[in-house]
Design a protein around this motif. Structure first.
Motif: not given
Length: 632
Positions: A173-179, A206-210, A213-215, A251-254
């Protein structure tokens, strides 16, 4: 211990020899399995699992499955387009599986005839495939390792799974936790496992990008990289930004691209990262396409993956104008006002008990700030907070805005459909600001949602379960609106669980402390006001409440010279000084009316000051202060 005769060309036979030695000797041979597989098998042994167990383990009942799917709706919605793509590209040769953070299966697509043919009837939605329950398997092991995992033919701990090869990638998820976790399972050896892994990594990205947007449905989601060709890849960085430039998630890449930890990155201003021209840069981003920007870290290429429609609907969806510092608590919002602090505690307890909260107060009293603080103080703090201004959305758009719509639901609808604000708030908190201005036709639909906790997007026949905490707010008199038949009585009682009235700024006892706190937040350093300006501010009536106070302080701060830390009336424009000076005394008729109101209330309650104050909706201290001011 006898040596194992390895059969390099038959990994299935080799693995069975390892299992036989494990059964006969009671321990796992050293140096036969790959390091990560060896570690997983040893964990499986530690869980007390038998490697030759042929029995399928049952899964949850259907009623539990409905709850499971509802609780993971955000993940499922974000993953559905990728599942469909993977099935079209990879599904003819195997299974595509989506699991949650507990390795419980949410969806199984592709060659589902495998399930019966190969005795995988326990690989169904609702079944848990954790490593502790099923031994080494890519779905469960990837979650233990928190990294992409390949389990090739013969490497599963359970013998009945030996013929399969699996690749799994965790989803964060956007906080880096495995969802969740995404898995590709095939019968036989994987000829090119790295290709399958790369495909899944891109799908998970792609899922993480969405999920960003959802969060953060009301915020900007940016993809960036220092090489333009990597935009849209699994290696681009992702940032969620508020419209005023605060980094909300990364995200981690950022973090890797900017050489900053997530903790150091979140909360910073985009100007610190994008340079002094960030305002113009953000304007270019909102126009779409790829933009480049020279930063302290070098040149980066950016693309906006999500532009909130509030930027195009004249503020239809509320965006925080000045984000409340994350450390600001309900107690800090109340200040020394014990009555307000008690009300806030009751609202917090009510929200925890699944009661709706209704915030009342004049425009500008900080109702959204309080709503966000209540959300942050709740068990849903790590889930979405979705704010909708019911008065700002055009009546013709409010239904699609709240409920969303499916692809092709109406002429002009966005391709692929839109997830409504109600579903975006799933698992978190929905804040309906200015609920008193919601059209009657929408009130009936909202009432049904709040009663049944189900929502159906426009153009969709099926209903989806939602789990939301509800906070509503209005500056209007809802009781009078109910009497006038412009607000539904049944909806009023549905949203009026815990009723909290926020005092106007002129009623607050802690104005000086609020000014100090607001100045620190706006200036980013300790700034104070001198006595003359402090007296002027404290005697003003503040019809615009906190919003007006903030703009006055912003204007004064803008007039400072370099190094000045004390504000005076010299920092006010002539128009502001005139307004503050003329507005600190009420007109005679208003003063008399207010005094008469207080006298009547005291008379009705036989001089009981506490009861009179309660009936007037103010604190006892405020009542005493008003009497003193009005008689001056």
């Amino acid at each position: 211990m006898a040596q194992i005769t390895t059969t390099a060309n038959d990994p299935l036979q080799e693995a069975r020899q390892v299992r036989e030695k494990l059964i006969s000797d009671g321990q796992l041979p050293q140096g036969v399995l790959r390091e990560e597989i060896d570690a997983s098998w040893r964990r499986s042994i530690g869980h007390g699992l038998s490697c030759i167990d042929q029995e399928a383990v049952g899964w949850q009942q259907s009623n539990d499955l409905e709850v499971l799917l509802a609780n993971n709706r955000l993940l499922i919605d974000a993953a559905t387009p990728e599942l469909e793509y993977l099935v079209s590209q990879q599904g003819k040769g195997g299974l595509i599986i989506l699991g949650n953070a507990d390795a419980t299966v949410l969806a199984v697509e592709g060659q589902t005839e495998y399930l019966k043919t190969f005795g995988l009837l326990d690989l169904q939605p609702g079944a848990c495939w954790s490593e502790s329950l099923r031994g080494t398997n890519a779905l469960g092991t990837a979650l233990v390792e928190a990294r992409p995992t390949l389990i090739n033919r013969g490497e599963h701990y359970l013998d009945r799974l030996s013929r399969f090869s699996c690749t799994s990638v965790p989803i964060k998820d956007p906080q880096g936790r495995v969802i969740g976790v995404l898995d590709l399972t095939r019968d036989g050896q994987m000829a090119q496992p790295q290709d399958s892994l790369a495909t899944l990594v891109l799908a998970a990205s792609n899922i993480e990008s969405r999920l960003f947007g959802a969060f953060y449905p009301e915020q900007i989601v940016l993809a960036f990289h220092n090489r333009q060709q990597y935009l849209g890849s699994a290696w681009h960085g992702l940032l969620a930004l508020s419209l005023d430039g605060e980094v909300l998630a990364a995200n981690e890449q950022a973090c890797g691209l900017l050489h900053l930890s997530r903790e150091a990155l979140v909360g910073r201003r985009s100007a610190d990262l994008l340079g002094s021209g960030s305002v113009q840069f953000m304007a270019r981003l909102l126009q779409g396409g790829v933009s480049s920007q020279q930063t302290a870290k070098g040149e980066f290429f950016f693309k906006a993956l999500q532009i909130p429609r509030c930027a195009n609907l004249s503020g239809a969806v509320a965006v925080a104008r000045a984000p409340v510092p994350k450390q600001q608590s309900l107690e800090q919002l109340a200040g020394p006002d014990t009555r307000l602090a008690r009300s806030l505690r009751m609202a917090q307890q009510g929200l925890a008990g699944h009661l709706p909260v209704l915030l009342l107060g004049e425009t500008g009293t900080g109702k959204e700030v309080v709503a966000r603080a209540l959300h942050q103080a709740s068990a849903r703090a790590d889930k979405p907070f979705v704010a909708v201004n019911c008065a700002a959305i055009p009546e013709g758009l409010i239904e699609s805005e709240l409920f969303g719509y499916r692809d092709g639901a109406f002429t002009g609808s966005r391709k692929g459909g839109v997830v409504g604000r109600l579903m975006q708030a799933h698992g978190g908190t929905l804040f309906l600001d200015e609920i008193g201005d919601m059209p009657l036709s929408m009130q009936a639909r909202l009432l049904r949602v709040l009663q049944e906790r189900k929502v159906a997007p426009l153009g969709a026949g099926e209903e989806q379960d939602i789990d939301i905490a509800v906070i509503c707010a209005t500056h209007r008199d809802l009781k009078r609106l109910v009497q006038d038949k412009s607000f539904r009585e049944d909806l009023y009682y549905r949203i009026n669980g815990i009723n909290l009235r926020l005092p106007a700024l002129r009623e607050r006892e802690d104005l000086a402390g609020m000014i100090t706190s607001m100045l620190r937040k706006l200036a980013g350093e300790p700034v104070s006001v001198d006595k003359e300006l402090g007296d002027l501010l404290s005697h003003y009536d503040w019809p615009g409440n906190l919003r007006q106070l903030e703009m006055v302080l912003r204007a004064a701060l803008a007039m400072r010279e370099s190094g000045e830390t004390v504000l005076s009336i010299e920092h006010l424009t002539d128009s502001l000084l005139e307004e503050l000076s003329s507005g600190h005394r009420q007109s005679g008729s208003i003063r008399e009316s207010e005094l008469e109101l207080i006298r009547n209330s005291l008379a009705r309650h036989e001089g009981n000051v506490s009861a009179a104050a309660d009936s007037l909706g103010i604190s006892r201290a405020t009542l005493y202060r008003k009497l003193k001011q009005l008689r001056a």
